[in-house]
Scaffold this motif. Structure first.
Motif, PDB file in Angstrom:
ATOM      1  N   ILE A 297      69.481  33.950  28.514  1.00  0.00           N
ATOM      2  CA  ILE A 297      68.719  34.154  29.746  1.00  0.00           C
ATOM      3  C   ILE A 297      67.370  33.456  29.662  1.00  0.00           C
ATOM      4  CG2 ILE A 297      67.532  35.887  31.156  1.00  0.00           C
ATOM      5  CD1 ILE A 297      69.861  37.788  30.459  1.00  0.00           C
ATOM      6  N   SER A 298      66.723  33.532  28.499  1.00  0.00           N
ATOM      7  CA  SER A 298      65.411  32.889  28.358  1.00  0.00           C
ATOM      8  C   SER A 298      65.534  31.367  28.448  1.00  0.00           C
ATOM      9  CB  SER A 298      64.754  33.296  27.040  1.00  0.00           C
ATOM     10  OG  SER A 298      65.259  32.576  25.938  1.00  0.00           O
ATOM     11  N   ILE A 299      66.634  30.808  27.931  1.00  0.00           N
ATOM     12  CA  ILE A 299      66.853  29.361  28.001  1.00  0.00           C
ATOM     13  C   ILE A 299      67.133  28.932  29.429  1.00  0.00           C
ATOM     14  CG2 ILE A 299      68.340  27.460  27.269  1.00  0.00           C
ATOM     15  CD1 ILE A 299      68.793  29.047  24.638  1.00  0.00           C
ATOM     16  N   VAL A 300      68.039  29.640  30.092  1.00  0.00           N
ATOM     17  CA  VAL A 300      68.349  29.318  31.485  1.00  0.00           C
ATOM     18  C   VAL A 300      67.101  29.463  32.352  1.00  0.00           C
ATOM     19  CG1 VAL A 300      69.631  30.100  33.510  1.00  0.00           C
ATOM     20  CG2 VAL A 300      70.808  29.841  31.324  1.00  0.00           C
ATOM     21  N   ALA A 301      66.294  30.489  32.071  1.00  0.00           N
ATOM     22  CA  ALA A 301      65.065  30.687  32.834  1.00  0.00           C
ATOM     23  C   ALA A 301      64.119  29.497  32.668  1.00  0.00           C
ATOM     24  CB  ALA A 301      64.378  31.979  32.393  1.00  0.00           C
ATOM     25  N   GLU A 302      64.026  28.951  31.455  1.00  0.00           N
ATOM     26  CA  GLU A 302      63.163  27.791  31.262  1.00  0.00           C
ATOM     27  C   GLU A 302      63.707  26.558  31.973  1.00  0.00           C
ATOM     28  OE1 GLU A 302      60.508  25.858  27.804  1.00  0.00           O
ATOM     29  OE2 GLU A 302      62.621  26.081  27.254  1.00  0.00           O
ATOM     30  N   ILE A 303      65.022  26.378  31.943  1.00  0.00           N
ATOM     31  CA  ILE A 303      65.620  25.243  32.653  1.00  0.00           C
ATOM     32  C   ILE A 303      65.299  25.324  34.145  1.00  0.00           C
ATOM     33  CG2 ILE A 303      67.819  24.201  33.331  1.00  0.00           C
ATOM     34  CD1 ILE A 303      68.895  25.121  30.552  1.00  0.00           C
ATOM     35  N   VAL A 304      65.433  26.518  34.716  1.00  0.00           N
ATOM     36  CA  VAL A 304      65.108  26.707  36.136  1.00  0.00           C
ATOM     37  C   VAL A 304      63.614  26.515  36.369  1.00  0.00           C
ATOM     38  CG1 VAL A 304      65.074  28.368  38.033  1.00  0.00           C
ATOM     39  CG2 VAL A 304      67.080  28.213  36.543  1.00  0.00           C
ATOM     40  N   ALA A 305      62.787  27.075  35.477  1.00  0.00           N
ATOM     41  CA  ALA A 305      61.342  26.951  35.627  1.00  0.00           C
ATOM     42  C   ALA A 305      60.901  25.490  35.584  1.00  0.00           C
ATOM     43  CB  ALA A 305      60.628  27.751  34.536  1.00  0.00           C
ATOM     44  N   ASP A 306      61.491  24.705  34.692  1.00  0.00           N
ATOM     45  CA  ASP A 306      61.166  23.282  34.641  1.00  0.00           C
ATOM     46  C   ASP A 306      61.552  22.586  35.939  1.00  0.00           C
ATOM     47  OD1 ASP A 306      60.190  23.559  32.096  1.00  0.00           O
ATOM     48  OD2 ASP A 306      61.286  21.844  31.290  1.00  0.00           O
ATOM     49  N   ALA A 307      62.736  22.908  36.445  1.00  0.00           N
ATOM     50  CA  ALA A 307      63.203  22.270  37.665  1.00  0.00           C
ATOM     51  C   ALA A 307      62.342  22.649  38.867  1.00  0.00           C
ATOM     52  CB  ALA A 307      64.663  22.648  37.927  1.00  0.00           C
ATOM     53  N   ALA A 309      59.123  23.595  38.644  1.00  0.00           N
ATOM     54  CA  ALA A 309      57.715  23.416  38.296  1.00  0.00           C
ATOM     55  C   ALA A 309      56.983  24.750  38.200  1.00  0.00           C
ATOM     56  CB  ALA A 309      57.017  22.499  39.308  1.00  0.00           C
ATOM     57  N   SER A 310      57.673  25.756  37.682  1.00  0.00           N
ATOM     58  CA  SER A 310      57.067  27.071  37.495  1.00  0.00           C
ATOM     59  C   SER A 310      56.081  27.053  36.338  1.00  0.00           C
ATOM     60  CB  SER A 310      58.161  28.109  37.228  1.00  0.00           C
ATOM     61  OG  SER A 310      57.624  29.310  36.727  1.00  0.00           O
ATOM     62  N   GLN A 311      55.094  27.923  36.410  1.00  0.00           N
ATOM     63  CA  GLN A 311      54.099  28.011  35.356  1.00  0.00           C
ATOM     64  C   GLN A 311      54.391  29.134  34.357  1.00  0.00           C
ATOM     65  OE1 GLN A 311      51.684  25.620  35.076  1.00  0.00           O
ATOM     66  NE2 GLN A 311      52.948  24.774  36.725  1.00  0.00           N
ATOM     67  N   ALA A 312      55.613  29.669  34.372  1.00  0.00           N
ATOM     68  CA  ALA A 312      55.976  30.731  33.438  1.00  0.00           C
ATOM     69  C   ALA A 312      55.780  30.251  31.996  1.00  0.00           C
ATOM     70  CB  ALA A 312      57.422  31.157  33.663  1.00  0.00           C
ATOM     71  N   PRO A 313      55.421  31.137  31.068  1.00  0.00           N
ATOM     72  CA  PRO A 313      55.082  30.705  29.704  1.00  0.00           C
ATOM     73  C   PRO A 313      56.282  30.209  28.913  1.00  0.00           C
ATOM     74  CG  PRO A 313      55.089  33.101  29.848  1.00  0.00           C
ATOM     75  CD  PRO A 313      55.241  32.595  31.244  1.00  0.00           C
ATOM     76  N   ARG A 314      56.242  28.931  28.503  1.00  0.00           N
ATOM     77  CA  ARG A 314      57.261  28.364  27.615  1.00  0.00           C
ATOM     78  C   ARG A 314      56.907  28.695  26.168  1.00  0.00           C
ATOM     79  NH1 ARG A 314      57.065  26.817  32.993  1.00  0.00           N
ATOM     80  NH2 ARG A 314      58.367  25.007  33.435  1.00  0.00           N
ATOM     81  N   LEU A 315      57.900  29.017  25.374  1.00  0.00           N
ATOM     82  CA  LEU A 315      57.649  29.245  23.959  1.00  0.00           C
ATOM     83  C   LEU A 315      57.092  27.996  23.287  1.00  0.00           C
ATOM     84  CD1 LEU A 315      60.768  31.395  23.081  1.00  0.00           C
ATOM     85  CD2 LEU A 315      58.391  32.097  22.784  1.00  0.00           C
ATOM     86  N   SER A 316      57.483  26.815  23.779  1.00  0.00           N
ATOM     87  CA  SER A 316      57.001  25.569  23.190  1.00  0.00           C
ATOM     88  C   SER A 316      55.527  25.327  23.478  1.00  0.00           C
ATOM     89  CB  SER A 316      57.831  24.386  23.710  1.00  0.00           C
ATOM     90  OG  SER A 316      57.721  24.273  25.119  1.00  0.00           O
ATOM     91  N   GLU A 317      54.944  26.105  24.402  1.00  0.00           N
ATOM     92  CA  GLU A 317      53.543  25.920  24.758  1.00  0.00           C
ATOM     93  C   GLU A 317      52.672  27.118  24.361  1.00  0.00           C
ATOM     94  OE1 GLU A 317      54.617  23.211  28.705  1.00  0.00           O
ATOM     95  OE2 GLU A 317      53.933  25.295  28.963  1.00  0.00           O
ATOM     96  N   THR A 318      53.261  28.079  23.633  1.00  0.00           N
ATOM     97  CA  THR A 318      52.514  29.255  23.201  1.00  0.00           C
ATOM     98  C   THR A 318      52.518  29.329  21.681  1.00  0.00           C
ATOM     99  OG1 THR A 318      54.487  30.657  23.347  1.00  0.00           O
ATOM    100  CG2 THR A 318      53.097  30.511  25.307  1.00  0.00           C
ATOM    101  N   VAL A 319      51.800  30.308  21.152  1.00  0.00           N
ATOM    102  CA  VAL A 319      51.760  30.503  19.702  1.00  0.00           C
ATOM    103  C   VAL A 319      52.102  31.952  19.396  1.00  0.00           C
ATOM    104  CG1 VAL A 319      50.037  28.690  19.351  1.00  0.00           C
ATOM    105  CG2 VAL A 319      49.276  31.039  19.775  1.00  0.00           C
ATOM    106  N   GLY A 320      52.274  32.246  18.106  1.00  0.00           N
ATOM    107  CA  GLY A 320      52.573  33.625  17.704  1.00  0.00           C
ATOM    108  C   GLY A 320      54.062  33.843  17.513  1.00  0.00           C
TER     109      GLY A 320
END
Length: 329
Positions: A297-307, A309-320
């Protein structure tokens, strides 16, 4: 109509006549796009939807009426914005629709429905005045639109989702992504893992070295590549090949430590900084996912967010930590 192609072809193959109501234009606020359709079969089955529930009863009545020969093909459904607000409805607006009848004998229409089901490009033209459906198409015409009294329904070939690695996460990702309309391929060199039985929602499972497969297959600008293997012998060649394509999205699963090492190995393999910057790693949105289903679900959510242009937090852009919380009970 093409959005419910699989269900339409199923009932037509079973011998049913179908009344179909298709959105031709949206006026004001409405949750579904032009081309969305709802159908009613001659034995009362209901397929699809054209709104968030506000006008489904009207659409059902219209589909049933046109099936019985008691309705004009063109209609307007819904309330004005002011009336809808007063009634407490959530969206307002109204829809211009075309009501048509499909039968098992409509061979050319069914051919286009089957093309859409198979992921190929498909097209239909609906005449607003007559309610007729034709298959006269322009090969390079891919925009759904209403023009000169004709609703041109166009669906391009389905984008591909190529999943590298035949693991539990890949099976879950195929299941989560299939409703989005992707043509799903799982590729892995290990025969014991790369089986259709382990991936029932994939369209195909390929036994091959992923890097070689990606270097030799067509990847377009709407396609998605997800590398889930966690093994450098698969990951590095696969990602190098993936980042050499113009895929819309390239992601790789792994810890932050794995990501640091993986990026260094990709640089050593000759992947340039601009290409490497496209890599979504660690893959997914930060949903706190732990299980394969949650991670999918988190992967599909990122694919949709990229398509989108959502600003939802990507793991690739966060830390921790990636796994900050426990799995759901």
């Amino acid at each position: 109509m093409l959005d419910i192609a699989a269900e339409l072809e199923r009932v037509l193959e079973a011998g049913h006549r179908v009344g179909v109501v298709t959105v031709a234009a949206v006026h004001g606020s409405a949750p579904r796009a032009v081309g969305s359709a709802m159908a009613v079969t001659d034995d009362g089955q209901v397929i699809g939807a054209i709104s968030g529930g506000c006008v489904e009863s009207e659409a059902h009545a219209l589909a049933s009426a046109v099936l019985d020969g008691d309705a004009a093909p063109a209609a307007t459904l819904g309330l004005s914005d002011d009336d809808a607000l007063a009634a407490g409805l959530s969206c307002g607006g109204h829809l211009s629709v075309i009501a048509t009848v499909l039968t098992p004998a409509d061979a050319e229409v069914r051919e286009q429905l089957r093309a859409a089901v198979g992921g190929a490009a498909a097209a239909l033209d609906l005449a607003l005045a007559e309610g007729t459906v034709s298959t006269t198409i322009a090969a390079d015409d891919v925009a759904t639109r209403l023009e000169d009294g004709v609703l041109h329904l166009r669906r391009p070939a389905a984008p591909r989702l190529i999943i590298v690695g035949a693991v539990d996460f890949s099976s879950a990702l195929a299941t989560a992504a299939r409703p989005l309309g992707y043509r799903i391929t799982v590729v892995d060199a290990r025969p014991a893992f790369a089986t259709a039985a382990r991936h029932p929602d994939a369209h195909e499972v390929i036994r091959a070295w992923p890097g070689e497969y990606l270097a030799g297959t067509d990847v377009g600008p709407r396609d998605v590549i997800c590398v889930l293997t966690h093994e450098e012998r698969f990951d590095i060649p696969a990602l190098a090949a993936a980042l050499a394509t113009d895929a819309a999205y390239v992601g790789a699963m792994g810890s932050r430590r794995t990501d640091v090492r993986r990026r260094e190995l990709l640089r050593e393999a000759g992947v340039d900084p601009e290409a490497l910057a496209r890599l979504r790693s660690p893959i997914g949105l930060d949903l706190g996912a732990v299980t394969p289903a949650e991670t999918a679900i988190s992967i599909v959510a990122e694919i949709v967010a990229d398509a989108r242009a959502s600003q939802a937090p990507r793991l690739s852009e966060t830390v921790g930590p990636i796994h900050a919380g426990a799995a759901l009970a």
